[in-house]
Design a protein around this motif. Structure first.
Motif, PDB file in Angstrom:
ATOM      1  N   LEU A   1       2.818  -0.055  -0.941  1.00 51.62           N
ATOM      2  CA  LEU A   1       2.097  -1.330  -0.925  1.00 51.62           C
ATOM      3  C   LEU A   1       2.592  -2.221   0.207  1.00 51.62           C
ATOM      4  CD1 LEU A   1       1.959  -2.122  -4.742  1.00 51.62           C
ATOM      5  CD2 LEU A   1       0.031  -1.568  -3.252  1.00 51.62           C
ATOM      6  N   LEU A   2       3.891  -2.230   0.428  1.00 48.83           N
ATOM      7  CA  LEU A   2       4.465  -3.048   1.490  1.00 48.83           C
ATOM      8  C   LEU A   2       3.968  -2.600   2.863  1.00 48.83           C
ATOM      9  CD1 LEU A   2       6.395  -5.329   2.206  1.00 48.83           C
ATOM     10  CD2 LEU A   2       8.242  -3.657   2.240  1.00 48.83           C
ATOM     11  N   SER A   3       3.907  -1.297   3.086  1.00 54.21           N
ATOM     12  CA  SER A   3       3.417  -0.819   4.387  1.00 54.21           C
ATOM     13  C   SER A   3       1.942  -1.154   4.576  1.00 54.21           C
ATOM     14  CB  SER A   3       3.660   0.684   4.540  1.00 54.21           C
ATOM     15  OG  SER A   3       2.907   1.406   3.607  1.00 54.21           O
ATOM     16  N   GLU A   4       1.173  -1.129   3.499  1.00 49.97           N
ATOM     17  CA  GLU A   4      -0.240  -1.494   3.590  1.00 49.97           C
ATOM     18  C   GLU A   4      -0.402  -2.978   3.914  1.00 49.97           C
ATOM     19  OE1 GLU A   4      -4.076  -1.783   0.630  1.00 49.97           O
ATOM     20  OE2 GLU A   4      -2.605  -0.197   0.272  1.00 49.97           O
ATOM     21  N   VAL A   5       0.382  -3.828   3.257  1.00 48.16           N
ATOM     22  CA  VAL A   5       0.302  -5.276   3.501  1.00 48.16           C
ATOM     23  C   VAL A   5       0.736  -5.598   4.930  1.00 48.16           C
ATOM     24  CG1 VAL A   5       1.345  -7.496   2.863  1.00 48.16           C
ATOM     25  CG2 VAL A   5       0.509  -5.961   1.096  1.00 48.16           C
TER      26      VAL A   5
ATOM     27  N   TYR B   1      -6.922  -7.900   9.202  1.00 50.49           N
ATOM     28  CA  TYR B   1      -7.923  -7.594   8.185  1.00 50.49           C
ATOM     29  C   TYR B   1      -7.463  -6.381   7.395  1.00 50.49           C
ATOM     30  CZ  TYR B   1      -9.326  -4.193  11.714  1.00 50.49           C
ATOM     31  OH  TYR B   1      -9.334  -3.193  12.644  1.00 50.49           O
ATOM     32  N   ALA B   2      -8.096  -6.198   6.234  1.00 49.65           N
ATOM     33  CA  ALA B   2      -7.797  -5.033   5.398  1.00 49.65           C
ATOM     34  C   ALA B   2      -8.964  -4.058   5.492  1.00 49.65           C
ATOM     35  CB  ALA B   2      -7.593  -5.468   3.950  1.00 49.65           C
ATOM     36  N   TRP B   3      -8.719  -2.834   5.100  1.00 51.21           N
ATOM     37  CA  TRP B   3      -9.770  -1.820   5.057  1.00 51.21           C
ATOM     38  C   TRP B   3     -10.237  -1.647   3.618  1.00 51.21           C
ATOM     39  CZ3 TRP B   3     -12.373  -0.401   9.034  1.00 51.21           C
ATOM     40  CH2 TRP B   3     -11.788  -0.257  10.289  1.00 51.21           C
ATOM     41  N   GLY B   4     -11.531  -1.510   3.456  1.00 50.11           N
ATOM     42  CA  GLY B   4     -12.108  -1.180   2.163  1.00 50.11           C
ATOM     43  C   GLY B   4     -12.956   0.073   2.329  1.00 50.11           C
TER      44      GLY B   4
ATOM     45  N   ASP C   1     -21.488   9.697   1.443  1.00 49.70           N
ATOM     46  CA  ASP C   1     -20.516   9.498   2.511  1.00 49.70           C
ATOM     47  C   ASP C   1     -19.622   8.320   2.143  1.00 49.70           C
ATOM     48  OD1 ASP C   1     -21.619  11.517   4.154  1.00 49.70           O
ATOM     49  OD2 ASP C   1     -23.155  10.119   4.859  1.00 49.70           O
ATOM     50  N   ILE C   2     -18.359   8.415   2.490  1.00 54.31           N
ATOM     51  CA  ILE C   2     -17.418   7.321   2.288  1.00 54.31           C
ATOM     52  C   ILE C   2     -17.359   6.524   3.588  1.00 54.31           C
ATOM     53  CG2 ILE C   2     -15.051   6.668   1.718  1.00 54.31           C
ATOM     54  CD1 ILE C   2     -16.570   8.017  -0.570  1.00 54.31           C
ATOM     55  N   VAL C   3     -17.681   5.243   3.493  1.00 50.97           N
ATOM     56  CA  VAL C   3     -17.734   4.379   4.661  1.00 50.97           C
ATOM     57  C   VAL C   3     -16.609   3.353   4.569  1.00 50.97           C
ATOM     58  CG1 VAL C   3     -19.158   2.713   5.913  1.00 50.97           C
ATOM     59  CG2 VAL C   3     -20.227   4.666   4.807  1.00 50.97           C
ATOM     60  N   ARG C   4     -15.860   3.219   5.637  1.00 47.96           N
ATOM     61  CA  ARG C   4     -14.802   2.200   5.693  1.00 47.96           C
ATOM     62  C   ARG C   4     -15.377   0.923   6.285  1.00 47.96           C
ATOM     63  NH1 ARG C   4      -9.416   4.280   8.374  1.00 47.96           N
ATOM     64  NH2 ARG C   4      -8.738   2.308   7.516  1.00 47.96           N
ATOM     65  N   TYR C   5     -14.930  -0.202   5.752  1.00 50.03           N
ATOM     66  CA  TYR C   5     -15.377  -1.488   6.282  1.00 50.03           C
ATOM     67  C   TYR C   5     -14.211  -2.469   6.269  1.00 50.03           C
ATOM     68  CZ  TYR C   5     -15.718  -2.789   1.365  1.00 50.03           C
ATOM     69  OH  TYR C   5     -15.441  -3.031   0.045  1.00 50.03           O
ATOM     70  N   ARG C   6     -14.319  -3.480   7.104  1.00 48.40           N
ATOM     71  CA  ARG C   6     -13.250  -4.470   7.230  1.00 48.40           C
ATOM     72  C   ARG C   6     -13.411  -5.554   6.169  1.00 48.40           C
ATOM     73  NH1 ARG C   6     -14.090  -4.532  13.592  1.00 48.40           N
ATOM     74  NH2 ARG C   6     -12.648  -2.852  14.067  1.00 48.40           N
ATOM     75  N   ILE C   7     -12.271  -5.989   5.627  1.00 44.93           N
ATOM     76  CA  ILE C   7     -12.252  -7.071   4.654  1.00 44.93           C
ATOM     77  C   ILE C   7     -11.380  -8.182   5.233  1.00 44.93           C
ATOM     78  CG2 ILE C   7     -11.575  -7.758   2.327  1.00 44.93           C
ATOM     79  CD1 ILE C   7     -11.829  -4.809   1.539  1.00 44.93           C
TER      80      ILE C   7
ATOM     81  N   ALA D   1      -1.651 -15.739   2.168  1.00 45.86           N
ATOM     82  CA  ALA D   1      -1.554 -14.982   0.913  1.00 45.86           C
ATOM     83  C   ALA D   1      -0.923 -13.614   1.166  1.00 45.86           C
ATOM     84  CB  ALA D   1      -2.930 -14.828   0.280  1.00 45.86           C
ATOM     85  N   GLU D   2      -1.268 -12.972   2.270  1.00 45.14           N
ATOM     86  CA  GLU D   2      -0.689 -11.666   2.605  1.00 45.14           C
ATOM     87  C   GLU D   2       0.804 -11.799   2.883  1.00 45.14           C
ATOM     88  OE1 GLU D   2      -2.121  -8.327   2.929  1.00 45.14           O
ATOM     89  OE2 GLU D   2      -3.575  -9.344   1.655  1.00 45.14           O
TER      90      GLU D   2
END
Length: 135
Positions: free
Chosen positions: A40-44, A52-55, A91-97, A103-104
Motif C-alpha cells: 500500500l505504501l509503494s502504491e501511495v 494521480y492514481a490508476w483505476g 477488456d480491462i481499461v485503465r484510467y486516471r483518478i 490526503a495522500e
C-alpha cells in the motif's frame, strides 16, 4: 471412499509442497500484514509521484471474428465453413483518478508509522521461522 476423492487427497501434499518450503510458508504467514502495508505504501508513493492514481474497469464490447459451422453435403460428406460473427469481449481499461495530494500524504505518513510498528514483530517472526525451519 470414491476413487476421485482418494486421488485428490493423494495429490494434496504435492500441491502444498509446491507452495514453498516450510520456512517460506512460515515467513509468509507471519509477515502478511507487514507486506500488505509495504504494498500500500509503494502504491501511495507512486500516486504522489505521478499526481494521480490508476483505476481499472471492465468494458464489454462486441468483436467481429470468424465462427466455424458444419454442414453435411448431398453426398453425405461432412464439411466445415466459416462465417463472420460477433462475440462478446471483455477488456480491462485503465484510467486516471485525480487524487488529493494532502490526503495522500496523510495516508503515506500513517502507512509509514504503521510499517515502523510492524517492522520489529515481522523481523522477530522471520528469525523465529528461520530457527524453527533451518534449511
Amino acid at each position: 471412499m470414491p476413487r476421485n476423492t482418494f486421488l485428490a487427497m493423494l495429490s494434496l501434499p504435492v500441491a502444498l509442497a509446491a507452495c514453498g518450503t516450510p520456512e517460506e510458508r512460515c515467513i509468509s504467514r507471519n509477515t502478511h500484514e507487514y507486506r500488505a502495508v509495504n504494498n500500500l505504501l509503494s502504491e501511495v508513493e507512486a500516486n504522489l509521484a505521478r499526481g494521480y492514481a490508476w483505476g481499472e474497469r471492465a468494458v464489454e464490447t462486441d468483436r467481429l471474428t470468424q465462427c466455424r459451422g458444419y454442414y453435411t453435403g448431398p453426398d453425405g460428406v461432412y464439411g466445415v465453413y466459416y462465417r463472420p460473427c460477433y462475440v462478446d469481449s471483455v477488456d480491462i481499461v485503465r484510467y486516471r483518478i485525480p487524487i488529493d495530494p494532502a490526503a495522500e500524504q496523510r495516508k503515506r505518513d500513517n502507512l509509514l508509522e504503521r510499517r515502523q510498528k510492524l517492522a520489529a514483530p515481522a523481523q522477530a517472526a522471520v528469525q523465529a521461522c528461520k530457527a524453527a525451519y533451518p534449511e
